[in-house]
Design an enzyme around this catalytic site. Sequence first.
Site, PDB file in Angstrom:
ATOM      1  N   ARG A 222       0.813  -1.074   0.319  1.00 33.12           N
ATOM      2  CA  ARG A 222      -0.027  -0.120   0.028  1.00 33.12           C
ATOM      3  C   ARG A 222       1.293   1.016  -0.039  1.00 33.12           C
ATOM      4  O   ARG A 222       1.809   0.966   0.509  1.00 33.12           O
ATOM      5  CB  ARG A 222      -0.925  -0.150   1.266  1.00 33.12           C
ATOM      6  N   GLU A 251      -2.278   8.122  -4.554  1.00 35.28           N
ATOM      7  CA  GLU A 251      -3.012   7.183  -5.571  1.00 35.28           C
ATOM      8  C   GLU A 251      -4.280   7.389  -6.658  1.00 35.28           C
ATOM      9  O   GLU A 251      -4.951   7.524  -5.139  1.00 35.28           O
ATOM     10  CB  GLU A 251      -3.440   5.894  -5.042  1.00 35.28           C
ATOM     11  N   HIS A 270       0.159   0.224 -10.472  1.00 33.50           N
ATOM     12  CA  HIS A 270      -1.236  -0.754  -9.109  1.00 33.50           C
ATOM     13  C   HIS A 270      -1.003  -2.006 -10.540  1.00 33.50           C
ATOM     14  O   HIS A 270      -2.136  -1.985 -10.396  1.00 33.50           O
ATOM     15  CB  HIS A 270      -1.743  -0.012  -8.734  1.00 33.50           C
TER      16      HIS A 270
END
Length: 309
Positions: A222, A251, A270
């Site tokens: 994360r 993000e 991602h």
Amino acid sequence: MKPTVAVLPVAQHEYLRAIALGGGIAAGLNAQTSGLVWTDSQDVAQLGEILSTNPQITWVQLPFAGVDNFKALFDSVSASGRELVFTSAKGAYREPVAEHALMLALALGRALPERLAAKTWGGKFAASLFDSKVLIVGGGGIAEELLRLLAPFRVDATVVRRAAKPLAGANRVIGLGELDANLPTADFVFLASALTAETKGLFDASRFALMKPTAYLINIARGAIVDSRALENALVNGVIAGAGIDVTDPEPLPEGHSLWNTPNLIITPHTADTPEQCIRLLSERIVLNVNALIQGTALVGEVNLELGY
């Protein structure tokens, strides 16, 4: 009895088929619905409303391994005393994510950020994974798979996890309190842990200062586990040799953000696991858990509501 399971808010065909393959009945939300496959990682409020108005639901399958967005909902359910089991996708995406982490480490060790931008021959450089010292923060499915992939490289692997229980492929397993003592010897540091109150901002300026100037950081967990400004400063000033991150804070990373121009940094959007991969692998998890409900056996990926993962 076959459980009736709804898929919301988007009823993907693959998930409906997985429910049937597991032996359950796929249907819309109704009074007989006892299970719910929740496909949105962000709309926690809507899920909370559905659970509040449907007390007959006893199991919820969440779409991703990271469920930090749902912590407030977990706390609310725990406080109510309701018998409701949440399962996440932890472990389901372990293979593609571990593969991505390995790719980032290999690319950094061969200076690919520099070489991809180069227009001249340049000097020779390589940092090999073979016989290197690896530190993995997190002891879940991704860490297990990463250790398996790293085995041919003869790495000396240390795993940091909440409970210092042995892990196959690790030379040693330590608690979070021993992280600082082990950072100075690591050549490659992989972040594969859940985002919790303990791990948020875990890698800040002080932690980067403990790492070797030849060390590399890889984050496939994360974004908020890493202080973005501290990472940028560490790379600009040569505190560490490089970093590969598949997750960022914020993000998505906005266009024009200074991290895009930071040296020796690989940023992937991602994509350690793609939507296509996630649908296939989550479908397999749904089959297992629907069947477990029928058989009365343990569900896969059950969330500890107190810990939040």
